[in-house]
Design a protein around this motif. Structure first.
Motif, PDB file in Angstrom:
ATOM      1  N   THR A  44       0.960  -1.832  -0.084  1.00  0.00           N
ATOM      2  CA  THR A  44      -0.041   0.032   0.375  1.00  0.00           C
ATOM      3  C   THR A  44       0.462   1.396   0.129  1.00  0.00           C
ATOM      4  O   THR A  44       0.750   2.204  -0.791  1.00  0.00           O
ATOM      5  N   THR A  91       2.555   1.337  -3.502  1.00  0.00           N
ATOM      6  CA  THR A  91       1.475   1.741  -4.217  1.00  0.00           C
ATOM      7  C   THR A  91       0.923   3.131  -4.560  1.00  0.00           C
ATOM      8  O   THR A  91       0.758   4.008  -5.089  1.00  0.00           O
ATOM      9  N   TRP A  92       0.581   3.492  -3.113  1.00  0.00           N
ATOM     10  CA  TRP A  92      -0.126   4.903  -3.186  1.00  0.00           C
ATOM     11  C   TRP A  92       0.046   6.144  -2.375  1.00  0.00           C
ATOM     12  O   TRP A  92       0.177   7.662  -2.715  1.00  0.00           O
ATOM     13  N   THR A  94       4.628  10.134  -3.543  1.00  0.00           N
ATOM     14  CA  THR A  94       3.644  11.967  -3.041  1.00  0.00           C
ATOM     15  C   THR A  94       4.876  12.669  -2.983  1.00  0.00           C
ATOM     16  O   THR A  94       6.174  11.925  -3.384  1.00  0.00           O
ATOM     17  N   PHE A 109      -5.412   8.955  -7.997  1.00  0.00           N
ATOM     18  CA  PHE A 109      -4.607   8.778  -6.528  1.00  0.00           C
ATOM     19  C   PHE A 109      -4.997   9.422  -5.535  1.00  0.00           C
ATOM     20  O   PHE A 109      -5.342   9.513  -4.551  1.00  0.00           O
ATOM     21  N   VAL A 113      -8.277   8.278  -4.098  1.00  0.00           N
ATOM     22  CA  VAL A 113      -8.427   6.794  -3.832  1.00  0.00           C
ATOM     23  C   VAL A 113      -7.390   6.983  -2.544  1.00  0.00           C
ATOM     24  O   VAL A 113      -7.383   6.851  -1.177  1.00  0.00           O
ATOM     25  N   LEU A 114      -6.299   8.534  -2.532  1.00  0.00           N
ATOM     26  CA  LEU A 114      -5.971   8.649  -1.113  1.00  0.00           C
ATOM     27  C   LEU A 114      -6.650   8.923  -0.165  1.00  0.00           C
ATOM     28  O   LEU A 114      -6.898   8.688   0.961  1.00  0.00           O
ATOM     29  N   THR A 168      -9.700   5.748   0.394  1.00  0.00           N
ATOM     30  CA  THR A 168      -9.734   5.103   1.174  1.00  0.00           C
ATOM     31  C   THR A 168      -8.361   5.036   2.379  1.00  0.00           C
ATOM     32  O   THR A 168      -8.853   4.397   3.217  1.00  0.00           O
ATOM     33  N   TYR A 169      -8.106   6.486   1.896  1.00  0.00           N
ATOM     34  CA  TYR A 169      -7.101   6.464   2.891  1.00  0.00           C
ATOM     35  C   TYR A 169      -7.142   7.348   4.251  1.00  0.00           C
ATOM     36  O   TYR A 169      -5.957   8.161   4.837  1.00  0.00           O
TER      37      TYR A 169
END
Length: 74
Positions: A32, A35-36, A40, A59, A62-63, A66-67
């Motif tokens: 993780t 990938t994400w 950055t 990105f 998802v950031l 999801t995060y």
């Protein structure tokens, strides 16, 4: 030989985004993170506001979705 003092100085020299990423790395899987988060970059900092460069809108989604909770916690 690297001493604890030298390591501490290196950490202080790291930019705030790198410090943030160190904390995130401890909370997510290595895949993780790679990938994400690893792609950055810190674009600029203005006071306490960090402007982060991300590879794409995907990105960002998802950031954020999801995060987002992890990002806020860190």
């Amino acid at each position: 030989m690297t001493t604890a003092t030298q390591v501490g100085r290196e950490r202080e020299a790291a930019n705030p985004w790198d410090q943030f990423l160190d904390h995130v790395k401890a909370r997510v899987s290595i895949n993780t993170f790679a990938t994400w988060f690893q792609p950055t970059r810190l674009n600029r900092a203005e006071g306490e506001i960090l402007y982060i460069q991300i590879p794409s809108a995907v990105f960002r989604q998802v950031l954020t979705r999801t995060y987002g909770d992890i990002i806020k916690a860190v």
